[in-house]
Design a protein around this motif. Structure first.
Motif, PDB file in Angstrom:
ATOM      1  N   SER A   1       0.812  -1.222   0.000  1.00  0.00           N
ATOM      2  CA  SER A   1       0.000   0.000   0.000  1.00  0.00           C
ATOM      3  C   SER A   1       0.845   1.272   0.000  1.00  0.00           C
ATOM      4  N   VAL A   2       2.153   1.136   0.207  1.00  0.00           N
ATOM      5  CA  VAL A   2       3.014   2.306   0.300  1.00  0.00           C
ATOM      6  C   VAL A   2       3.296   2.873  -1.085  1.00  0.00           C
ATOM      7  N   LYS A   3       3.116   4.172  -1.222  1.00  0.00           N
ATOM      8  CA  LYS A   3       3.387   4.861  -2.480  1.00  0.00           C
ATOM      9  C   LYS A   3       4.831   5.360  -2.503  1.00  0.00           C
ATOM     10  N   ALA A   4       5.368   5.515  -3.703  1.00  0.00           N
ATOM     11  CA  ALA A   4       6.727   6.044  -3.850  1.00  0.00           C
ATOM     12  C   ALA A   4       6.763   7.513  -3.428  1.00  0.00           C
ATOM     13  N   VAL A   5       7.958   7.985  -3.102  1.00  0.00           N
ATOM     14  CA  VAL A   5       8.150   9.363  -2.679  1.00  0.00           C
ATOM     15  C   VAL A   5       8.983  10.090  -3.726  1.00  0.00           C
ATOM     16  N   ASN A   6       8.720  11.372  -3.894  1.00  0.00           N
ATOM     17  CA  ASN A   6       9.448  12.173  -4.876  1.00  0.00           C
ATOM     18  C   ASN A   6      10.440  13.092  -4.179  1.00  0.00           C
ATOM     19  N   ALA A   7      11.628  13.225  -4.772  1.00  0.00           N
ATOM     20  CA  ALA A   7      12.635  14.174  -4.295  1.00  0.00           C
ATOM     21  C   ALA A   7      12.757  15.304  -5.294  1.00  0.00           C
ATOM     22  N   SER A   8      13.112  16.471  -4.817  1.00  0.00           N
ATOM     23  CA  SER A   8      13.129  17.686  -5.627  1.00  0.00           C
ATOM     24  C   SER A   8      14.049  17.577  -6.838  1.00  0.00           C
ATOM     25  N   ALA A   9      13.614  18.209  -7.926  1.00  0.00           N
ATOM     26  CA  ALA A   9      14.425  18.285  -9.146  1.00  0.00           C
ATOM     27  C   ALA A   9      15.287  19.539  -9.172  1.00  0.00           C
ATOM     28  N   GLU A  10      15.103  20.451  -8.196  1.00  0.00           N
ATOM     29  CA  GLU A  10      15.754  21.756  -8.265  1.00  0.00           C
ATOM     30  C   GLU A  10      16.698  22.053  -7.112  1.00  0.00           C
ATOM     31  N   LYS A  11      16.707  21.226  -6.066  1.00  0.00           N
ATOM     32  CA  LYS A  11      17.556  21.535  -4.924  1.00  0.00           C
ATOM     33  C   LYS A  11      18.010  20.251  -4.241  1.00  0.00           C
ATOM     34  N   ILE A  12      19.060  20.392  -3.432  1.00  0.00           N
ATOM     35  CA  ILE A  12      19.471  19.302  -2.558  1.00  0.00           C
ATOM     36  C   ILE A  12      18.352  19.114  -1.542  1.00  0.00           C
ATOM     37  N   ASP A  13      17.765  17.945  -1.532  1.00  0.00           N
ATOM     38  CA  ASP A  13      16.521  17.735  -0.808  1.00  0.00           C
ATOM     39  C   ASP A  13      16.717  16.747   0.339  1.00  0.00           C
ATOM     40  N   THR A  14      16.329  17.153   1.547  1.00  0.00           N
ATOM     41  CA  THR A  14      16.339  16.245   2.692  1.00  0.00           C
ATOM     42  C   THR A  14      14.926  15.707   2.850  1.00  0.00           C
ATOM     43  N   VAL A  15      14.738  14.461   2.464  1.00  0.00           N
ATOM     44  CA  VAL A  15      13.403  13.853   2.390  1.00  0.00           C
ATOM     45  C   VAL A  15      13.140  13.027   3.649  1.00  0.00           C
ATOM     46  N   PHE A  16      12.060  13.339   4.340  1.00  0.00           N
ATOM     47  CA  PHE A  16      11.665  12.560   5.511  1.00  0.00           C
ATOM     48  C   PHE A  16      11.066  11.235   5.061  1.00  0.00           C
ATOM     49  N   LEU A  17      11.589  10.138   5.637  1.00  0.00           N
ATOM     50  CA  LEU A  17      11.088   8.813   5.295  1.00  0.00           C
ATOM     51  C   LEU A  17      10.136   8.269   6.342  1.00  0.00           C
ATOM     52  N   GLY A  18      10.471   8.483   7.608  1.00  0.00           N
ATOM     53  CA  GLY A  18       9.598   7.976   8.655  1.00  0.00           C
ATOM     54  C   GLY A  18      10.350   7.778   9.954  1.00  0.00           C
ATOM     55  N   LYS A  19       9.629   7.330  10.963  1.00  0.00           N
ATOM     56  CA  LYS A  19      10.181   7.112  12.297  1.00  0.00           C
ATOM     57  C   LYS A  19      10.338   5.609  12.525  1.00  0.00           C
ATOM     58  N   VAL A  20      11.433   5.258  13.223  1.00  0.00           N
ATOM     59  CA  VAL A  20      11.646   3.848  13.542  1.00  0.00           C
ATOM     60  C   VAL A  20      12.200   3.741  14.958  1.00  0.00           C
ATOM     61  N   ASP A  21      11.722   2.742  15.687  1.00  0.00           N
ATOM     62  CA  ASP A  21      12.201   2.455  17.040  1.00  0.00           C
ATOM     63  C   ASP A  21      13.103   1.227  16.977  1.00  0.00           C
ATOM     64  N   PHE A  22      14.382   1.420  17.295  1.00  0.00           N
ATOM     65  CA  PHE A  22      15.317   0.302  17.307  1.00  0.00           C
ATOM     66  C   PHE A  22      15.379  -0.270  18.724  1.00  0.00           C
ATOM     67  N   PRO A  23      14.998  -1.520  18.923  1.00  0.00           N
ATOM     68  CA  PRO A  23      15.008  -2.102  20.280  1.00  0.00           C
ATOM     69  C   PRO A  23      16.405  -2.400  20.803  1.00  0.00           C
ATOM     70  N   VAL A  24      17.374  -2.681  19.906  1.00  0.00           N
ATOM     71  CA  VAL A  24      18.704  -3.069  20.370  1.00  0.00           C
ATOM     72  C   VAL A  24      19.754  -2.104  19.842  1.00  0.00           C
ATOM     73  N   CYS A  25      20.870  -2.083  20.539  1.00  0.00           N
ATOM     74  CA  CYS A  25      21.988  -1.193  20.203  1.00  0.00           C
ATOM     75  C   CYS A  25      23.029  -1.951  19.388  1.00  0.00           C
TER      76      CYS A  25
END
Length: 633
Positions: free
Chosen positions: A549-573
Motif C-alpha cells: 500500500s506504500v506509495k513512492a516518494v518524490n525528491a526535488s528536481a531543483e535543490k538538494i533535498d532532505t526527504v523525511f522517510l519515517g520514524k523507527v524504534d530500534f530495540p537493540v543497540c
C-alpha cells in the motif's frame, strides 16, 4: 551547597614522574666545596641531630626517608621546625598521604643554593612547583615561608646547611600542599565517589627498570636493590617511561602543574541519574541477526518481477546470519559489560577542558562573565554547546593549583550533540548496488554549489554523494542502493535521505524529480524485521499487504533535498558490535527506482533516470522535538 575540601587519602599515582628511590645526580649537580661542620654529615644526620626538627625527622622515618637521605645522592630539604605543623594530625593519615603531601612537598633533587638567583622555581619530588625567593638577602623564603639562619654559619645572611649529599634549610612554617585536579580526584568522597573510583581503577604504577638498581637474580627472576616507579593514570594523566611518552586516553594531564584546566565534577546524584538515562540507549543482546550484504547477489527486491513488484523488501531470511556478542574480557554477562563500558565512556570522556584553548574555552575561565550558549571544546576533541546549562548546573567552584573544578548537580550536555552519547547518525556506507559496479562517488566543493540549490552545514567544505546509473540499453532495469546504518542505538530515530538533483552537475539538465521507495531491515532482539517507509504516515510498514500500500516518494528536481522517510524504534543497540572479518553488523536501508520509470532513452523517462544520494540521516526523535520547540519559543 559547600563541600569541605578535606585532604583525603591521596594515592601516590598523582605524580607525573615520582622517583621514590636513588638515582645518582652527582653527574648533574656536583657537591660544592663547603667547610661547614654540617658538610661532613649526611642530610639525615644533620636533621636527626637538630632537636628543633625532631617532628619532621619522625615523619621522614615513618616513610623510609631516613634511609634515602642517608645515601650519596643529591637532595635539597626544606625542613619545618617543631610546632609549625600539627604532628598529631599527621599521625592520623596514611603513609601515602604523608609521603606525597608532606615529605615530598619539602624535598627536591639536586643542590639548590641560596646564592643562585636564577634558581627560583623548584620542582619538588611530588611534582609540585614551589618558589624559592629573596635570594642573597636576609629574607630568604620558600613557598612564602621564612627560612631560618644557619646558627653554625656565623653570619646573619647565611641560611643553608650544606651536607655531604645535599643542602638543608630550616623553615619557620611548612610549605603548603596545593592540590591539582588529579589530587582532587581523591578528595571526592561523599561528593563524586563513582568518578573517584573510576580514576583509581585506571591508575598506572610501572617499574622503571632503566633507572632501578639491579640486584641478584633469584629463581630466574631479576630483583632490584633500589626500585624506581613511574606513576600516572591512563585516563587523565600523561606519563613517561624509558624516554617514551604515554598520552592519556582523554588527552589531558591533570597532574601537570604547568597546565591549566577546568573539570566538570558530577555529584553522586548527577552521575547516577546520567548513568540511568544513558543506559537505555545501550541495550545489547547476546545474539544478533543481521543481513550479510556480501552474501546477497542480484536484485534483493522483486521489481523485475512485475507480478510482485511492490514486495521489494529484502526478505527477513535473505542473507541473514547470526552473530554472538563477544568480548576479550572474561565476564559472565557480556551485554551488560558492553552497556556499562559504553556508558562509563560517555560519563567520563568530556569532563576536562583546557583553559589554554582561548579560542573556545576562554568563556569558562573562573570568574569570566562571557558565558552564553556558545560551544566549548573538551580535551577529547569534542564540542559541547549550552554553556548556560553548565553555569546553571554548577553548585560550587573549587580553585586548584592547575585550574579549577565545577561541581555540577546534573550533566549539562544535550544527548543528541555529535559529541555526546546519542548523536545524529549520518551514513554513506554503501553495502551494495544493482546494477553492480554501476555507480560512482562525486565530490562538489562548497563554492560550486549555488545557494539556490542548497547550502552546507557549518564546517562543511564539500559535498560527497554516490550516483548510480542503469546499464546502457537495459530497458526496465531498476536501480537499488543498499546502505549500512552503523552505530545505531536502542532509541527512536526520524530517518531522512539527502538527494542531489541533476542540475547540480549540469545547470542545463532537464529538471525531473527523483521517484523512489525505501526499505529497512533490522534485528529486534528476537527476529529480523523487514519494512517499508511510508513518508505520508511517517511509519515503517511491515507485512506484505501493508508494504504493497506504500506509495513512492518524490525528491526535488531543483535543490538538494532532505526527504523525511519515517520514524523507527530500534530495540537493540549496534554501537561497538563488530563482526568477524569483513562483516558489518548494522541495520541496512534499501533505496529503489522502479523499472516503470527507467527507459533506455533517458529523455523518455518521466522521472530522473539516475539516483544521487548524499546522506542517510538518523536523527534522534528527541532532537527533532527540541528543534521544533525552540522555533516556537
Amino acid at each position: 551547597m559547600k563541600h569541605t575540601n578535606k585532604i583525603g587519602a591521596l594515592m601516590l599515582s598523582g605524580m607525573l614522574l615520582a622517583t621514590v628511590s636513588c638515582s645518582d645526580f652527582n653527574d648533574y649537580n656536583s657537591e660544592p666545596g663547603y667547610t661547614d661542620a654540617s658538610a661532613t654529615r649526611t642530610l639525615w644526620e644533620n636533621i636527626s641531630a637538630d632537636p628543633t626538627l625532631s617532628d619532621f625527622a619522625a615523619a621522614l622515618s615513618r616513610v623510609g626517608y631516613d634511609k634515602i637521605l642517608n645515601t650519596p645522592n643529591a637532595y635539597t630539604v626544606w625542613a619545618p621546625v617543631n610546632g609549625s605543623f600539627d604532628k598529631d594530625s599527621l599521625a592520623e593519615v596514611s603513609d601515602e598521604k604523608v609521603l606525597k603531601e608532606f615529605v615530598k612537598n619539602h624535598i627536591a633533587n639536586y643542590y639548590h643554593a641560596e646564592g643562585d638567583v636564577n634558581d627560583t622555581v623548584i620542582y619538588m619530588l611530588n611534582g609540585k612547583l614551589l618558589k624559592f625567593t629573596n635570594k642573597n638577602t636576609a629574607d630568604l623564603e620558600f613557598d612564602g615561608k621564612k627560612i631560618n639562619f644557619n646558627p653554625e654559619a656565623g653570619a646573619s645572611t647565611v641560611h643553608n646547611q650544606p651536607s655531604t649529599n645535599g643542602m638543608l634549610y630550616s623553615m619557620t612554617a611548612p610549605a603548603e600542599f596545593r592540590m591539582n585536579l588529579y589530587d582532587y580526584m581523591y578528595e571526592l568522597e561523599g561528593i563524586s565517589d563513582s568518578l573517584s573510583n573510576l580514576v583509581k581503577k585506571y591508575d598506572v604504577k610501572i617499574l622503571d627498570e632503566a633507572n632501578s638498581i639491579k640486584g641478584a637474580i633469584v629463581d630466574g627472576i631479576q630483583t632490584y636493590d633500589d626500585e624506581v616507579y613511574v606513576y600516572g593514570n591512563s585516563l587523565f594523566c600523561n606519563y613517561k617511561l624509558n624516554n617514551r611518552a604515554y598520552r592519556s586516553r582523554y588527552n589531558c594531564a591533570l597532574n601537570d602543574e604547568d597546565s591549566l584546566y577546568m573539570m566538570v565534577i558530577p555529584t553522586n546524584e548527577a552521575w547516577d541519574e546520567a548513568r540511568t538515562r544513558m543506559s537505555k540507549y545501550y541495550n545489547y543482546v547476546s545474539k544478533y541477526g543481521f543481513q550479510d550484504m556480501t552474501k546477497v547477489s542480484g536484485y534483493g527486491g522483486t521489481y523485475n518481477d512485475k507480478s510482485n513488484r511492490n514486495n521489494a523488501v529484502l526478505g527477513k531470511d535473505k542473507g541473514v546470519v547470526n552473530y554472538t556478542l563477544k568480548t576479550d574480557a572474561a565476564v559472565s554477562d557480556v551485554p551488560a559489560y558492553f552497556r556499562d563500558s559504553m556508558v562509563t565512556r560517555f560519563l567520563s570522556r568530556d569532563l576536562v577542558y583546557s583553559l589554554t584553548n582561548k579560542r573556545y574555552n576562554q568563556k569558562i575561565e573562573q570568574g569570566s562573565d562571557v558565558i552564553d550558549n556558545d560551544s566549548i571544546y573538551s580535551t577529547s576533541r569534542q564540542f559541547h554547546s549550552g554553556i548556560d546549562s553548565l553555569r546553571r548546573a554548577t553548585i560550587e567552584e573549587v580553585k586548584l593549583s592547575n585550574g579549577y573544578a565545577r561541581i555540577v548537580n546534573s550533566y549539562p550536555y544535550q544527548s543528541w550533540e555529535n559529541s555526546s552519547y546519542a548523536p545524529e547518525i549520518k551514513s554513506l556506507v554503501l553495502a551494495r548496488c544493482e546494477p553492480a559496479y554501476h555507480y560512482e562517488y562525486k565530490t562538489v566543493r562548497k563554492s560550486q554549489i549555488p545557494s539556490s540549490i542548497g547550502t552546507l552545514d557549518d564546517g562543511e567544505t564539500s559535498l560527497t554523494y554516490i550516483k548510480a546509473k542503469s546499464r546502457n540499453g537495459d530497458d526496465g532495469t531498476s536501480i537499488e542502493f543498499d546502505f549500512y546504518l552503523p552505530d545505531v542505538l536502542s532509541t527512536s530515530y526520524n530517518v531522512y535521505v539527502v538527494t542531489v538533483p541533476a542540475c547540480l552537475e549540469d545547470p542545463n539538465a532537464v529538471k525531473k524529480e527523483c521517484r523512489f521507495i525505501a526499505d529497512l531491515n533490522y534485528y529486534d532482539g528476537k527476529n529480523m524485521v523487514a519494512g517499508r517507509f511510508d513518508p505520508n504516515s511517517g511509519e515503517l510498514k511491515t507485512g506484505s499487504s501493508a508494504i504493497k500500500s506504500v506509495k513512492a516518494v518524490n525528491a526535488s528536481a531543483e535543490k538538494i533535498d532532505t526527504v523525511f522517510l519515517g520514524k523507527v524504534d530500534f530495540p537493540v543497540c549496534y554501537k561497538g558490535v563488530e563482526g568477524d572479518g569483513n562483516q558489518i553488523i548494522a541495520p541496512n536501508i534499501k533505496f529503489m527506482l522502479s523499472e516503470r520509470i527507467l527507459k533506455s532513452d533517458p529523455s523518455e523517462n518521466e522521472y530522473e533516470h539516475l539516483f544521487r544520494i548524499a546522506n542517510v540521516i538518523l536523527r534522534p526523535v528527541e532532537y527533532d522535538e527540541y528543534k521544533k520547540s525552540s522555533k516556537t519559543e
